[in-house]
Design a protein around this motif. Sequence first.
Motif, PDB file in Angstrom:
ATOM      1  N   PHE A  31       0.636   7.875  -6.601  1.00  0.00           N
ATOM      2  CA  PHE A  31       0.556   9.110  -5.829  1.00  0.00           C
ATOM      3  C   PHE A  31       1.800   9.207  -4.958  1.00  0.00           C
ATOM      4  CE2 PHE A  31      -0.636  11.198  -1.817  1.00  0.00           C
ATOM      5  CZ  PHE A  31      -1.069  12.429  -2.291  1.00  0.00           C
ATOM      6  N   ILE A  32       2.420  10.401  -4.921  1.00  0.00           N
ATOM      7  CA  ILE A  32       3.560  10.641  -4.041  1.00  0.00           C
ATOM      8  C   ILE A  32       3.304  11.897  -3.225  1.00  0.00           C
ATOM      9  CG2 ILE A  32       5.286   9.472  -5.476  1.00  0.00           C
ATOM     10  CD1 ILE A  32       6.124  12.194  -6.569  1.00  0.00           C
TER      11      ILE A  32
ATOM     12  N   THR B   8      12.628  13.057   1.878  1.00  0.00           N
ATOM     13  CA  THR B   8      11.720  11.968   2.229  1.00  0.00           C
ATOM     14  C   THR B   8      10.533  11.997   1.274  1.00  0.00           C
ATOM     15  OG1 THR B   8      10.421  13.287   3.794  1.00  0.00           O
ATOM     16  CG2 THR B   8      12.313  12.089   4.694  1.00  0.00           C
ATOM     17  N   LEU B   9       9.970  10.816   1.035  1.00  0.00           N
ATOM     18  CA  LEU B   9       8.855  10.726   0.103  1.00  0.00           C
ATOM     19  C   LEU B   9       8.031   9.500   0.441  1.00  0.00           C
ATOM     20  CD1 LEU B   9       7.918  12.148  -2.653  1.00  0.00           C
ATOM     21  CD2 LEU B   9       8.932  10.156  -3.737  1.00  0.00           C
ATOM     22  N   SER B  10       6.716   9.644   0.382  1.00  0.00           N
ATOM     23  CA  SER B  10       5.811   8.504   0.513  1.00  0.00           C
ATOM     24  C   SER B  10       5.190   8.244  -0.850  1.00  0.00           C
ATOM     25  CB  SER B  10       4.699   8.795   1.528  1.00  0.00           C
ATOM     26  OG  SER B  10       5.243   8.863   2.820  1.00  0.00           O
TER      27      SER B  10
ATOM     28  N   GLU C 119       0.815  -1.214   0.000  1.00  0.00           N
ATOM     29  CA  GLU C 119       0.000   0.000   0.000  1.00  0.00           C
ATOM     30  C   GLU C 119       0.844   1.258   0.000  1.00  0.00           C
ATOM     31  OE1 GLU C 119      -2.738  -0.093   3.243  1.00  0.00           O
ATOM     32  OE2 GLU C 119      -3.518  -2.056   2.664  1.00  0.00           O
ATOM     33  N   GLN C 120       1.997   1.201   0.679  1.00  0.00           N
ATOM     34  CA  GLN C 120       2.802   2.407   0.818  1.00  0.00           C
ATOM     35  C   GLN C 120       4.283   2.062   0.809  1.00  0.00           C
ATOM     36  OE1 GLN C 120       2.579   4.485   4.593  1.00  0.00           O
ATOM     37  NE2 GLN C 120       2.899   6.442   3.589  1.00  0.00           N
ATOM     38  N   VAL C 121       5.070   2.943   0.188  1.00  0.00           N
ATOM     39  CA  VAL C 121       6.528   2.848   0.191  1.00  0.00           C
ATOM     40  C   VAL C 121       7.042   4.166   0.750  1.00  0.00           C
ATOM     41  CG1 VAL C 121       8.597   2.556  -1.209  1.00  0.00           C
ATOM     42  CG2 VAL C 121       6.484   1.382  -1.862  1.00  0.00           C
TER      43      VAL C 121
END
Length: 188
Positions: A145-146, A136-138, A111-113
């Motif tokens: 989406f980021i 940082t980045l999600s 779901e998320q990185v």
Amino acid sequence: MLSSRTRLILATALLAPILLYWGADRAPTEAQAPQIAPGGADTDYYLRDATIRQFDARGLLHQELRSPQLEHYPEPGELRAQAPDITLFSNEDRGEVLISAQQGLMQDSDEQVRLNGAVKVLSQSAGKPLRLETQTLSLLPSQQFIETDTAVTLFSQGGETRANGMKAYLNTRQVELLSDVEGRYETK
């Protein structure tokens, strides 16, 4: 009948070759299993020089992860990557998105990185490349989406824009800069 001493000698003579063979099942030159790095006692597996590809329901390549080392931790359900390179493929002719960082943390659910350290994103679309850099980045891969709440710099043809915080939809190339936005563009 044989005396107990004779039986002992005979049993030793029969068991000695078996025990020697069993104890020498590994040649001295045979490589031993690699040791897990200190602090890695909670990992259930790790990969070196890994490439992981994910395909969509139609069998088309959706995303790819490359990393020199991946470690999986079952208890929190996460995969930790050193120097991950992620490629998101768009099957709608919008090009591909390349994402790199010093470290990455992925949930098992995909779901998320979360990416940390010198994060770079390069979106290669039909003649309109877009590059951004942050610390940082999600990433939500399924939604392409980021987002980040740290300082970010966007580089495009003829200029750059700096801001604190950003949300971006990679499939539509819509970017929302959250605060302290400054831009510098060169005119012809």
